[in-house]
Design a protein around this motif. Structure first.
Motif, PDB file in Angstrom:
ATOM      1  N   TYR A  13       0.836  -1.083  -0.032  1.00  0.00           N
ATOM      2  CA  TYR A  13       0.114  -0.099   0.027  1.00  0.00           C
ATOM      3  C   TYR A  13       0.851   1.377  -0.130  1.00  0.00           C
ATOM      4  CZ  TYR A  13      -3.506  -3.218   1.096  1.00  0.00           C
ATOM      5  OH  TYR A  13      -4.390  -4.441   0.764  1.00  0.00           O
ATOM      6  N   TYR A  14       0.409   2.217  -0.809  1.00  0.00           N
ATOM      7  CA  TYR A  14       1.190   3.613  -0.776  1.00  0.00           C
ATOM      8  C   TYR A  14       0.273   4.617   0.131  1.00  0.00           C
ATOM      9  CZ  TYR A  14       3.646   2.803  -5.070  1.00  0.00           C
ATOM     10  OH  TYR A  14       4.534   2.161  -6.088  1.00  0.00           O
ATOM     11  N   SER A  15       1.135   5.231   0.999  1.00  0.00           N
ATOM     12  CA  SER A  15       0.421   6.222   1.857  1.00  0.00           C
ATOM     13  C   SER A  15       0.021   7.332   1.301  1.00  0.00           C
ATOM     14  CB  SER A  15       1.676   6.780   2.820  1.00  0.00           C
ATOM     15  OG  SER A  15       2.346   7.445   2.023  1.00  0.00           O
ATOM     16  N   SER A  55       6.687  -6.816  -4.831  1.00  0.00           N
ATOM     17  CA  SER A  55       5.968  -6.545  -6.122  1.00  0.00           C
ATOM     18  C   SER A  55       4.296  -6.307  -5.795  1.00  0.00           C
ATOM     19  CB  SER A  55       5.932  -7.873  -7.074  1.00  0.00           C
ATOM     20  OG  SER A  55       5.777  -9.153  -6.099  1.00  0.00           O
ATOM     21  N   TYR A  56       3.464  -5.913  -6.531  1.00  0.00           N
ATOM     22  CA  TYR A  56       2.110  -5.598  -5.950  1.00  0.00           C
ATOM     23  C   TYR A  56       1.162  -5.781  -7.360  1.00  0.00           C
ATOM     24  CZ  TYR A  56       2.565  -0.657  -7.339  1.00  0.00           C
ATOM     25  OH  TYR A  56       2.880   0.533  -7.987  1.00  0.00           O
ATOM     26  N   HIS A  57      -0.027  -5.841  -6.967  1.00  0.00           N
ATOM     27  CA  HIS A  57      -0.879  -5.920  -8.213  1.00  0.00           C
ATOM     28  C   HIS A  57      -1.651  -4.916  -7.935  1.00  0.00           C
ATOM     29  CE1 HIS A  57      -4.216  -6.544  -5.044  1.00  0.00           C
ATOM     30  NE2 HIS A  57      -3.549  -7.672  -4.594  1.00  0.00           N
ATOM     31  N   PHE A  59       0.092  -7.619 -12.148  1.00  0.00           N
ATOM     32  CA  PHE A  59       1.058  -7.308 -11.131  1.00  0.00           C
ATOM     33  C   PHE A  59       2.118  -6.359 -11.781  1.00  0.00           C
ATOM     34  CE2 PHE A  59      -0.529 -10.845  -9.098  1.00  0.00           C
ATOM     35  CZ  PHE A  59      -0.049 -10.522  -7.616  1.00  0.00           C
ATOM     36  N   ARG A  60       2.723  -5.807 -10.949  1.00  0.00           N
ATOM     37  CA  ARG A  60       4.070  -4.644 -11.225  1.00  0.00           C
ATOM     38  C   ARG A  60       5.092  -5.505 -10.300  1.00  0.00           C
ATOM     39  NH1 ARG A  60       5.223   0.705 -11.526  1.00  0.00           N
ATOM     40  NH2 ARG A  60       6.290  -0.483 -13.107  1.00  0.00           N
ATOM     41  N   PRO A  61       6.143  -5.138 -10.949  1.00  0.00           N
ATOM     42  CA  PRO A  61       7.384  -5.850 -10.194  1.00  0.00           C
ATOM     43  C   PRO A  61       7.732  -4.608  -9.114  1.00  0.00           C
ATOM     44  CG  PRO A  61       8.251  -5.069 -12.086  1.00  0.00           C
ATOM     45  CD  PRO A  61       6.740  -4.992 -12.185  1.00  0.00           C
ATOM     46  N   GLY A  62       8.436  -5.141  -7.900  1.00  0.00           N
ATOM     47  CA  GLY A  62       8.735  -4.328  -6.980  1.00  0.00           C
ATOM     48  C   GLY A  62       9.489  -3.073  -7.344  1.00  0.00           C
ATOM     49  N   HIS A  63       9.489  -1.893  -6.822  1.00  0.00           N
ATOM     50  CA  HIS A  63      10.094  -0.744  -7.500  1.00  0.00           C
ATOM     51  C   HIS A  63       9.977   0.498  -6.352  1.00  0.00           C
ATOM     52  CE1 HIS A  63       5.849  -0.546  -8.678  1.00  0.00           C
ATOM     53  NE2 HIS A  63       5.998   0.801  -8.460  1.00  0.00           N
ATOM     54  N   LEU A  64      10.924   1.117  -6.394  1.00  0.00           N
ATOM     55  CA  LEU A  64      11.041   2.530  -5.838  1.00  0.00           C
ATOM     56  C   LEU A  64      11.072   3.650  -6.765  1.00  0.00           C
ATOM     57  CD1 LEU A  64      14.529   1.825  -4.096  1.00  0.00           C
ATOM     58  CD2 LEU A  64      12.187   1.636  -2.951  1.00  0.00           C
ATOM     59  N   HIS A  65      10.070   4.480  -6.502  1.00  0.00           N
ATOM     60  CA  HIS A  65       9.923   5.829  -7.363  1.00  0.00           C
ATOM     61  C   HIS A  65      10.739   6.886  -6.761  1.00  0.00           C
ATOM     62  CE1 HIS A  65       5.884   4.405  -9.222  1.00  0.00           C
ATOM     63  NE2 HIS A  65       5.770   3.978  -8.032  1.00  0.00           N
ATOM     64  N   PHE A  66      11.034   7.589  -8.203  1.00  0.00           N
ATOM     65  CA  PHE A  66      11.819   8.954  -7.739  1.00  0.00           C
ATOM     66  C   PHE A  66      11.590  10.141  -8.837  1.00  0.00           C
ATOM     67  CE2 PHE A  66      14.424   5.444  -6.529  1.00  0.00           C
ATOM     68  CZ  PHE A  66      15.137   6.004  -5.402  1.00  0.00           C
TER      69      PHE A  66
HETATM   70 FE   LIG Z   1       4.483   2.143  -7.908  1.00  0.00          FE
END
Ligand SMILES: [Fe+2]
Length: 260
Positions: free
Chosen positions: A128-130, A162-164, A183-190
């Protein structure tokens, strides 16, 4: 946008959709199902998700190119500014493997960029994203930091899962109907920025993730896939003040100078 531009792009879009209808001999039932679907997509507030998943990668490739990728729908501005040593805001008992990411921000010509700003966000271990999804406290795993005088930075966070995509709405309905996974592979956003440079929007991924080759959002690029090194000796953990094993990795962000 000029009238000419709208007529050209939208005209072509309409033509291509008509070509697809023609080629696949779409029935009235299918036409009405599509109309109903698009209405429900809007009512559920999933248009940003739909567009970012299916189309942002092409816009991104045309406008950023190497080293960048899509922003996605979960960016939130005004994340807290962090103090060194940087730790992405998190709960005392934040779940997930500890990750220490280090790196440098450079110009495309290779010059370090002191004071470059890194605005970073990611999902928690429960995916989950805050601020945009229920669960984490506000601004959890979101923060802004600056590179030092050598353009270098180091930040502690957790290895992203990774998340759906969100389920229960029209987006899931479409993916299920087409037999595609969500699904998306696990990732950090910048978003990495500095005066005089075009901001770089990107994500970092990790080797071994089972969804690297089939990201539902088509946003993985080889130069953004990092390898994780595990550290589990008592000495290394003590040196970092950590009570459990941790992972390290590093990345170099390259910003394009703005021309004139
Ligand atoms: Fe994301």
């Amino acid at each position: 946008m000029s009238t000419e531009r709208v007529a050209t792009v939208v005209g072509d879009l309409i033509k291509r959709i008509n070509d697809a209808i023609d080629e696949h001999e779409v029935t009235y039932d299918e036409y009405h199902a599509a109309m109903n679907y698009l209405i429900r997509l809007g009512e559920a507030g999933e248009w940003p998700l739909f567009l970012d998943v299916f189309f942002e990668h092409t816009v991104e490739r045309l406008n950023q190119g190497e080293g960048g990728t899509i922003e996605g729908p979960y960016y939130v501005p005004d994340a807290p500014w962090l103090e060194r040593p940087y730790v992405l805001p998190q709960r005392d008992d934040e779940k997930g493997d500890v990750l220490i990411l280090s790196g440098t921000v450079r110009s495309t010509g290779g010059r370090p960029i002191p004071g470059a700003v890194l605005d970073m966000w990611q999902a928690d271990a429960d995916t989950y994203y805050s601020n945009v999804q229920e669960g984490p406290p506000p601004y959890n795993l979101r923060g802004r930091m600056t590179a030092d005088d050598n353009g270098e930075f180091e930040v502690r966070t957790i290895v992203p899962p990774s998340y759906h995509l969100p389920r229960g709405g029209p987006m899931e309905e479409l993916l299920n109907a087409a037999g595609w996974h969500d699904f998306r592979p696990g990732h950090l956003h910048f978003i990495v920025s500095a005066d005089g440079y075009t901001p770089l929007i990107t994500q970092l991924y990790f080797e071994g993730d089972r969804y690297l080759d089939s990201d539902v959002a088509s946003a993985v690029k080889p130069e953004l896939v990092l390898s994780l090194r595990k550290h589990d000796s008592p000495e290394e953990m003590e040196e970092r003040g950590l009570k459990k094993p941790f992972f390290t990795t590093s990345h170099e962000f390259r910003l394009k100078p703005q021309d004139g």
